[in-house]
Write a protein that holds these residues in place. Sequence first.
Motif, PDB file in Angstrom:
ATOM      1  N   ASP A 151       0.847  -1.194   0.000  1.00 46.09           N
ATOM      2  CA  ASP A 151       0.000   0.000   0.000  1.00 46.09           C
ATOM      3  C   ASP A 151       0.882   1.244   0.000  1.00 46.09           C
ATOM      4  O   ASP A 151       1.834   1.350   0.776  1.00 46.09           O
ATOM      5  N   HIS A 169      -1.498  -6.228  -1.864  1.00 43.23           N
ATOM      6  CA  HIS A 169      -2.375  -7.047  -2.695  1.00 43.23           C
ATOM      7  C   HIS A 169      -1.560  -7.584  -3.854  1.00 43.23           C
ATOM      8  O   HIS A 169      -0.587  -6.973  -4.292  1.00 43.23           O
ATOM      9  N   VAL A 225      -6.970  -7.686  -0.458  1.00 44.42           N
ATOM     10  CA  VAL A 225      -6.148  -6.708   0.267  1.00 44.42           C
ATOM     11  C   VAL A 225      -6.023  -7.188   1.702  1.00 44.42           C
ATOM     12  O   VAL A 225      -7.025  -7.345   2.402  1.00 44.42           O
ATOM     13  N   GLU A 232     -11.575  -8.115  -0.409  1.00 39.78           N
ATOM     14  CA  GLU A 232     -10.654  -7.888   0.685  1.00 39.78           C
ATOM     15  C   GLU A 232     -11.302  -8.379   1.963  1.00 39.78           C
ATOM     16  O   GLU A 232     -12.530  -8.393   2.098  1.00 39.78           O
ATOM     17  N   LYS A 260     -12.241   0.156   7.619  1.00 39.27           N
ATOM     18  CA  LYS A 260     -12.438   0.592   6.242  1.00 39.27           C
ATOM     19  C   LYS A 260     -12.433   2.113   6.122  1.00 39.27           C
ATOM     20  O   LYS A 260     -12.774   2.835   7.051  1.00 39.27           O
ATOM     21  N   SER A 263     -13.046   0.694   1.245  1.00 38.90           N
ATOM     22  CA  SER A 263     -11.910  -0.217   1.122  1.00 38.90           C
ATOM     23  C   SER A 263     -10.997  -0.070   2.324  1.00 38.90           C
ATOM     24  O   SER A 263     -11.003   0.961   3.007  1.00 38.90           O
ATOM     25  N   LYS A 264     -10.207  -1.094   2.552  1.00 44.57           N
ATOM     26  CA  LYS A 264      -9.151  -0.996   3.561  1.00 44.57           C
ATOM     27  C   LYS A 264      -8.148   0.069   3.161  1.00 44.57           C
ATOM     28  O   LYS A 264      -7.569   0.752   3.996  1.00 44.57           O
ATOM     29  N   SER A 265      -7.964   0.238   1.845  1.00 40.23           N
ATOM     30  CA  SER A 265      -6.976   1.194   1.353  1.00 40.23           C
ATOM     31  C   SER A 265      -7.459   1.866   0.073  1.00 40.23           C
ATOM     32  O   SER A 265      -7.540   1.204  -0.974  1.00 40.23           O
ATOM     33  N   ARG A 281      -7.330   0.398  -3.888  1.00 41.50           N
ATOM     34  CA  ARG A 281      -8.517   0.322  -4.717  1.00 41.50           C
ATOM     35  C   ARG A 281      -8.309   1.117  -6.004  1.00 41.50           C
ATOM     36  O   ARG A 281      -8.668   0.667  -7.098  1.00 41.50           O
ATOM     37  N   GLN A 313      -5.956  -0.958  -8.201  1.00 37.25           N
ATOM     38  CA  GLN A 313      -6.599  -2.160  -8.725  1.00 37.25           C
ATOM     39  C   GLN A 313      -7.532  -1.822  -9.883  1.00 37.25           C
ATOM     40  O   GLN A 313      -7.543  -2.512 -10.909  1.00 37.25           O
ATOM     41  N   ALA A 315     -16.775  -3.456   7.481  1.00 36.12           N
ATOM     42  CA  ALA A 315     -17.478  -3.257   6.219  1.00 36.12           C
ATOM     43  C   ALA A 315     -18.937  -2.880   6.439  1.00 36.12           C
ATOM     44  O   ALA A 315     -19.494  -2.068   5.695  1.00 36.12           O
TER      45      ALA A 315
END
Length: 322
Positions: A111, A155, A170, A194, A199, A232-234, A238, A241, A270
């Motif tokens: 990340d 990822h 992820v 993920e 998040k 997203s976590k990141s 995202r 990706q 989430a």
Amino acid sequence: MLDLADRPVWLTSFWGFSPDTWGCVGFSDNWRREKFLPDARKGALVVIYVTKGKGPDNQRGKVVGILETTGETGHIKQFLSGDAWEEKEADPKSRGKWQYAVRVSRAWIIDESEWQNVDDIFAETYGRSSAEAIGANGVRLSDEEAARLANLTVHEVPVYGQTGKLDSVVRPFSDALKPSRAVIPAKEPYFVGEVDGPKHLYILRLVGGVANWLGEPVDDEDERMIIKVGFSKSPYMRRDQIQSAYPAGRFKWEIMFPEPVPDTAPYLDAATAIKGEDAMKARLFKGGARVLGGEFYLAEEWLVRKCWTAGKMAAEGAEKAG
């Protein structure tokens, strides 16, 4: 310690990190490759930092990715895309170099928010070895230094010549070599799963010309934008990706919100973030945004800002209620 099933972990430098076109680790002499091969046959992991003198400005000196190697050897041309080979040979600084190659089977990008200076995260190894020696030979990290990879968010990304299924979940690197956990079912045309956990909400903006992308005239084009909303976590991952699903060209995704991206994800899980995402969609619909499919919209800037505020308020409300 990071459990890598007794895998050796090495450090070396590249001029960038593009395993989708550069599917190997290369050496300029066969004896250097032979020194590395016993570990490569064990599935050695190679941590990549970008050289301080050459490479993308925001990556120089940073640890940005990890490669998994195999025992397969060959000439470097076997493991490079045609464009990468031509570019390498056209540059006098790289022409004829790194011919003795070891194939890479998998790759992970770290990340962007967690890129660290190589002389900070691996101070011991970097301090006792010259940058030239690390780039030419690679050096093996101690177990203690290798363990610092465990909590880095990563990822998986494509490797040139790869035939296996890509696992783009992820997650922390400590889980990256384990079987995939269950992920939230896909809800959008392009989806990368993920694991659950903290998040961010995000809004991505497509840069490159709204009318050109849609292929039609757009009234007040300067005031309208194509966006994607989600969680997203990141947000960095995202963005990357989704960008990776597009061919190279003038259209690029950038993070519009949050700005700046916080170091820590603000929402617990989430389920909380979904409340915020749903509120963003509802505000866009109410404001007359044009749905472009999935979570992609054409909207005026004022409405995008309103939708961001609505999403944050809804997620924060869900946390308080929970």
